[in-house]
Design a protein around this motif. Sequence first.
Motif, PDB file in Angstrom:
ATOM      1  N   GLU A 117     -12.067 -40.531  18.481  1.00 44.13           N
ATOM      2  CA  GLU A 117     -13.415 -39.943  18.393  1.00 44.13           C
ATOM      3  C   GLU A 117     -13.658 -38.979  19.554  1.00 44.13           C
ATOM      4  OE1 GLU A 117     -15.502 -39.968  16.003  1.00 44.13           O
ATOM      5  OE2 GLU A 117     -14.494 -41.476  14.778  1.00 44.13           O
ATOM      6  N   VAL A 177     -14.627 -34.840  19.607  1.00 45.97           N
ATOM      7  CA  VAL A 177     -15.698 -34.208  20.397  1.00 45.97           C
ATOM      8  C   VAL A 177     -15.132 -33.019  21.178  1.00 45.97           C
ATOM      9  CG1 VAL A 177     -17.282 -34.539  22.341  1.00 45.97           C
ATOM     10  CG2 VAL A 177     -17.059 -36.316  20.601  1.00 45.97           C
ATOM     11  N   ARG A 192     -14.697 -29.995  19.115  1.00 49.31           N
ATOM     12  CA  ARG A 192     -15.941 -29.259  18.886  1.00 49.31           C
ATOM     13  C   ARG A 192     -16.228 -28.325  20.067  1.00 49.31           C
ATOM     14  NH1 ARG A 192     -20.495 -33.031  18.415  1.00 49.31           N
ATOM     15  NH2 ARG A 192     -18.999 -34.351  17.320  1.00 49.31           N
ATOM     16  N   TRP A 193     -15.967 -28.800  21.275  1.00 41.44           N
ATOM     17  CA  TRP A 193     -16.181 -27.945  22.451  1.00 41.44           C
ATOM     18  C   TRP A 193     -15.239 -26.744  22.430  1.00 41.44           C
ATOM     19  CZ3 TRP A 193     -16.041 -32.714  26.220  1.00 41.44           C
ATOM     20  CH2 TRP A 193     -17.258 -33.388  26.127  1.00 41.44           C
TER      21      TRP A 193
END
Length: 428
Positions: free
Chosen positions: A194, A198, A201-202
């Motif tokens: 997970e 994240v 996405r950055w």
Amino acid sequence: MSDSTKKAGPLGWYFNTNLLLRILIGLILGAAAGIIFGPSVSVVQPLGSILVNLLKMIVMPLILTSLVVGAASIQPRELGKIGVRIFVYYMLTSALAVTIGLLTANIFHPGAGLNLGASADAAGKELTQPGFIDTLLAIIPKNPFGALSQGQVLPIIFFALIFGIGISVVRNSEDSRLKKSGEILFFMFDGAAEVMYVIVRWILEYAPIGVFALIAVVFGKQGASAFGSLGLVTLTAYVGFILQIVFVYGVFLIFNKLGYLTFFRGAREAMITAFVTRSSSGTLPITMRNMSENLGVPRKISSFTLPLGATINMDGTAIYMGVCALFITNAVGMEMTLGDQFTIILTAVLASIGSAGIPGAGAIMLLMVLNSIGITIEAGSAVAAAYAMILGIDALLDMGRTITNVTGDMIGTILVSKGEKELDMTKW
Ligand code: ASP
């Protein structure tokens, strides 16, 4: 994609604009900058390298964690079924792809009339061909940690699968101590996976700038000449890529009652990223994200089929091999028999399995295909000159190969998920 929470501050306009739009603007501005400034535009290269490095940075941790979680959440028996399905799909579409490549090349005759003399040399490149059996054997890592640190995808897929299945066995144990440790390990990997999503996405937030730089450098170096004498081979290959993406995959989707436009809308970020980074493996974080967030593919399937596909399923590379093999034989005035073309289909499928999902890999594996019909590259020969020409525009060809490769992986993953009744149809 765009966040529902608006960002303030001086860069608000950047973060608040739709990501896809930003990437497209980066692409167009990059091409324009490349054409206007020519080779001097390479000063922006580091900005492109940042994107490529960021993607590379995340790829191994992402594959390892998500694949372990994927394998650990499926019963071993089910995993076998998905494995067989996806493997059959990958092989069939690769064979179809190289056939399309050969067909388009037989229609357009790229390289015919070039009449290369025995003058040029192979641009001083030293090229070695990996043996096919060796490639297969190397899937079993002698040292998984070594494989991880060297970024070898196939051995890591192999190890992560086994490790994940091991966790699944321990988790389902009757012994409560074993069961508990299996659960802890599972949740640790789950949490780590997970976190990787994240980070992806950055990274994506930076993508538009990286895309601008990568495209600018390609156009700056090759600009008009890229569309000059090699225009026909490029055109031929791109007709093949488009046929595969629009026609072959379109038919697959229609037969499965899935909308092509929905697919395209959900997969476009990954497709554009593949096109500009020229790396299936590098695109993987985005491919995985698009599949689960936009198209309803469960992570337990995509975490297995996509990394596998990014490594062994290269439909665009297979098309390229068909087209370029014909380009080279045409360019040096050699006859290619029907038997030769069959041999090419077979070896191109194998060579595409062996190609890594990194920029330029297909161009090296093309040598294995040429070898199969008795063509070897000797420095100074006409074959070497023809090969050097293709290498010169490899960036352009690689863009088309990679977008096709990645699209093929996504279609296969969707079809397998649908076949397993795991596809979230509310997304379609
Ligand atoms: N660049 C391609 C990919 O990553 C491989 C190739 O060179 O054909 O999918």
